[in-house]
Design an enzyme around this catalytic site. Structure first.
Site, PDB file in Angstrom:
ATOM      1  N   GLY A 154      43.385  45.955  45.896  1.00  0.00           N
ATOM      2  CA  GLY A 154      44.764  46.229  45.471  1.00  0.00           C
ATOM      3  C   GLY A 154      44.818  47.515  44.649  1.00  0.00           C
ATOM      4  N   ARG A 171      41.184  46.745  52.190  1.00  0.00           N
ATOM      5  CA  ARG A 171      40.297  45.583  52.009  1.00  0.00           C
ATOM      6  C   ARG A 171      39.452  45.547  53.274  1.00  0.00           C
ATOM      7  NH1 ARG A 171      42.540  43.132  47.574  1.00  0.00           N
ATOM      8  NH2 ARG A 171      44.807  43.070  47.433  1.00  0.00           N
ATOM      9  N   ASP A 197      36.808  42.953  41.302  1.00  0.00           N
ATOM     10  CA  ASP A 197      35.477  42.360  41.441  1.00  0.00           C
ATOM     11  C   ASP A 197      35.033  42.225  42.904  1.00  0.00           C
ATOM     12  OD1 ASP A 197      37.240  40.302  41.954  1.00  0.00           O
ATOM     13  OD2 ASP A 197      36.022  38.772  40.966  1.00  0.00           O
ATOM     14  N   THR A 200      42.448  47.357  38.636  1.00  0.00           N
ATOM     15  CA  THR A 200      43.252  46.299  39.246  1.00  0.00           C
ATOM     16  C   THR A 200      44.316  45.877  38.242  1.00  0.00           C
ATOM     17  OG1 THR A 200      43.301  43.956  39.872  1.00  0.00           O
ATOM     18  CG2 THR A 200      41.419  44.642  38.591  1.00  0.00           C
ATOM     19  N   ASP A 232      45.339  43.006  37.865  1.00  0.00           N
ATOM     20  CA  ASP A 232      45.122  41.604  37.470  1.00  0.00           C
ATOM     21  C   ASP A 232      44.390  41.432  36.131  1.00  0.00           C
ATOM     22  OD1 ASP A 232      46.250  41.104  39.918  1.00  0.00           O
ATOM     23  OD2 ASP A 232      44.370  40.596  40.907  1.00  0.00           O
ATOM     24  N   ASP A 252      41.399  40.812  35.665  1.00  0.00           N
ATOM     25  CA  ASP A 252      40.528  39.633  35.744  1.00  0.00           C
ATOM     26  C   ASP A 252      39.051  40.007  35.867  1.00  0.00           C
ATOM     27  OD1 ASP A 252      40.814  40.737  38.235  1.00  0.00           O
ATOM     28  OD2 ASP A 252      41.030  38.855  39.302  1.00  0.00           O
ATOM     29  N   ARG A 285      46.867  37.224  41.126  1.00  0.00           N
ATOM     30  CA  ARG A 285      45.984  36.480  42.040  1.00  0.00           C
ATOM     31  C   ARG A 285      45.693  35.095  41.476  1.00  0.00           C
ATOM     32  NH1 ARG A 285      42.952  38.393  46.482  1.00  0.00           N
ATOM     33  NH2 ARG A 285      43.428  40.490  45.857  1.00  0.00           N
TER      34      ARG A 285
HETATM   35  O1  F6P Z   1      44.506  42.186  43.144  1.00  0.00           O
HETATM   36  C1  F6P Z   1      45.736  42.803  43.015  1.00  0.00           C
HETATM   37  C2  F6P Z   1      46.802  42.019  43.710  1.00  0.00           C
HETATM   38  O2  F6P Z   1      48.015  42.723  43.558  1.00  0.00           O
HETATM   39  C3  F6P Z   1      46.969  40.567  43.256  1.00  0.00           C
HETATM   40  O3  F6P Z   1      47.681  40.470  42.058  1.00  0.00           O
HETATM   41  C4  F6P Z   1      47.662  39.967  44.443  1.00  0.00           C
HETATM   42  O4  F6P Z   1      47.390  38.580  44.522  1.00  0.00           O
HETATM   43  C5  F6P Z   1      47.034  40.695  45.600  1.00  0.00           C
HETATM   44  O5  F6P Z   1      46.549  41.918  45.093  1.00  0.00           O
HETATM   45  C6  F6P Z   1      47.973  40.969  46.744  1.00  0.00           C
HETATM   46  O6  F6P Z   1      47.248  41.577  47.766  1.00  0.00           O
HETATM   47  P1  F6P Z   1      47.908  42.238  49.060  1.00  0.00           P
HETATM   48  O7  F6P Z   1      48.568  43.505  48.627  1.00  0.00           O
HETATM   49  O8  F6P Z   1      46.746  42.469  49.955  1.00  0.00           O
HETATM   50  O9  F6P Z   1      48.897  41.252  49.565  1.00  0.00           O
END
Ligand code: F6P
Length: 334
Positions: free
Chosen positions: A11, A72, A103, A126, A128, A130, A172
């Protein structure tokens, strides 16, 4: 050291560009060439890259997203992928790879290091927050600001109609954005995974709290900040149940990817500047399989696996005061 590479993965987060800029300028200072791989680990596999010079990072520090794009790359878990990436890095004479991401991206870096002689260094990026072992990730502070701005606006219309509003924030499986945005916006209630052990008991708690709030202050708005991925059936189903139980109209706002965009706030820009520069310095010092970060305002280089070996706890003091503020409504008489 003559050549390093950087990529952004997972992300995207506001401040990633500021971090790329800092890496490029610091590398230039030490006479090191930088190349940027595009689309995260995908670019590493497909040899999609570009040279990064100071002129490429002009007018960049304030921009959200990432000029390298992100991605990803599930196939990167395979041994063949790591071997191909290693071969590609060797072909270009890269000595260190700097990975800006979360991570999952750091796992990828470690996997690569099993098959490559070069150094891997993780830079936490990120929204998050986390990542264990460090205070904050690049992008987290901007995401809080964005959520906060929206919640303040939601409060206006919630007040006008005396409605309950459920505002879903990202994270997340972590409640950092949720807890901070809730406290800073004076939300009435916060639902995050770390604090919601029994989700069904939670529905009764919320109902009781809404009713107590109404007894205490008459009909009024009631704001609940909730983390994503928490409620079975999603936040809309929670809103329905809550409307039925409390007989108060309940609306949902899902903030979603808005939280990932925008110009980074000063804390994220400064963190990105520091971590980008420090990562290049650590690469020069020969570090491998590390993550850079800040702990109590001090730069640290930690073994990269620290980032995922334990779950990062919420700030206990924020949790305590949120709980205390929440309890006041329950205890007070009208
Ligand atoms: O890890 C960052 C994040 O924005 C999370 O908060 C969220 O769950 C996820 O990525 C969403 O991912 P995507 O953009 O692939 O839907």
């Amino acid at each position: 050291m003559r050549k390093i590479a950087v990529l952004t993965s997972g992300g995207d987060a506001p401040g990633m560009n500021a971090c790329i800029r800092s890496i490029v300028l610091t590398a230039e200072h030490f006479g090191i060439q930088v190349i940027g791989y595009k689309h995260g680990y995908n670019g590493l596999l497909e040899q999609e890259y570009l040279p990064l010079r100071p002129k490429n990072v002009l007018n960049l520090i304030q921009r959200g997203g990432t000029i390298l794009r992100s991605g990803r790359c599930l196939s990167f878990k395979q041994v063949d992928s790591a071997k191909l990436a290693a071969k590609n890095l060797e072909a270009l004479g890269i000595e260190a790879l700097l990975v800006i991401g979360g991570d999952g991206s750091f796992h990828g870096a470690c996997h690569l290091a099993d098959y490559w002689q070069g150094q891997v260094i993780g830079l936490p990026g990120t929204i998050d927050n986390d990542i264990s072992g460090i205070d904050a990730t690049i992008g987290y502070y901007t995401a809080i600001e964005t959520a906060l701005e929206s919640i303040d606006k939601v409060r206006d219309t919630a007040d006008a109609f005396e409605r309950i509003f459920l505002v879903e924030v990202m994270g997340r499986h972590a409640g950092f954005i949720g807890l901070s945005a809730a406290l800073a916006s004076a939300a009435d209630q916060v639902l995050v995974p770390e604090l919601c052990q029994d989700i069904h008991a939670e529905l009764d708690n919320i109902t009781q709290h809404v009713l107590a709030a109404h007894r205490q202050r008459g009909n009024s708005s009631y704001i609940i900040v909730t983390a994503e991925n928490l409620w079975p059936g999603g936040v809309t189903s929670l809103a329905q149940m809550l409307s039925e139980k409390t007989k108060v109209e309940c609306r949902v706002v899902i903030l979603g990817h808005v939280q990932r965009g925008g110009s980074p706030v000063s804390q994220d820009r400064l963190l990105a500047c520091k971590l980008g520069a420090f990562a290049v310095e650590r690469a020069l010092a020969g570090d491998n399989r590390i993550m850079v970060g800040e702990v109590n305002n001090q730069l640290v280089a930690l073994p990269i696996q620290v980032s995922w070996e334990s779950q990062k706890p919420l700030d206990p003091y924020l949790v305590k005061i949120q709980q205390e503020f929440f309890d006041i409504t329950r205890k007070l008489n009208p």
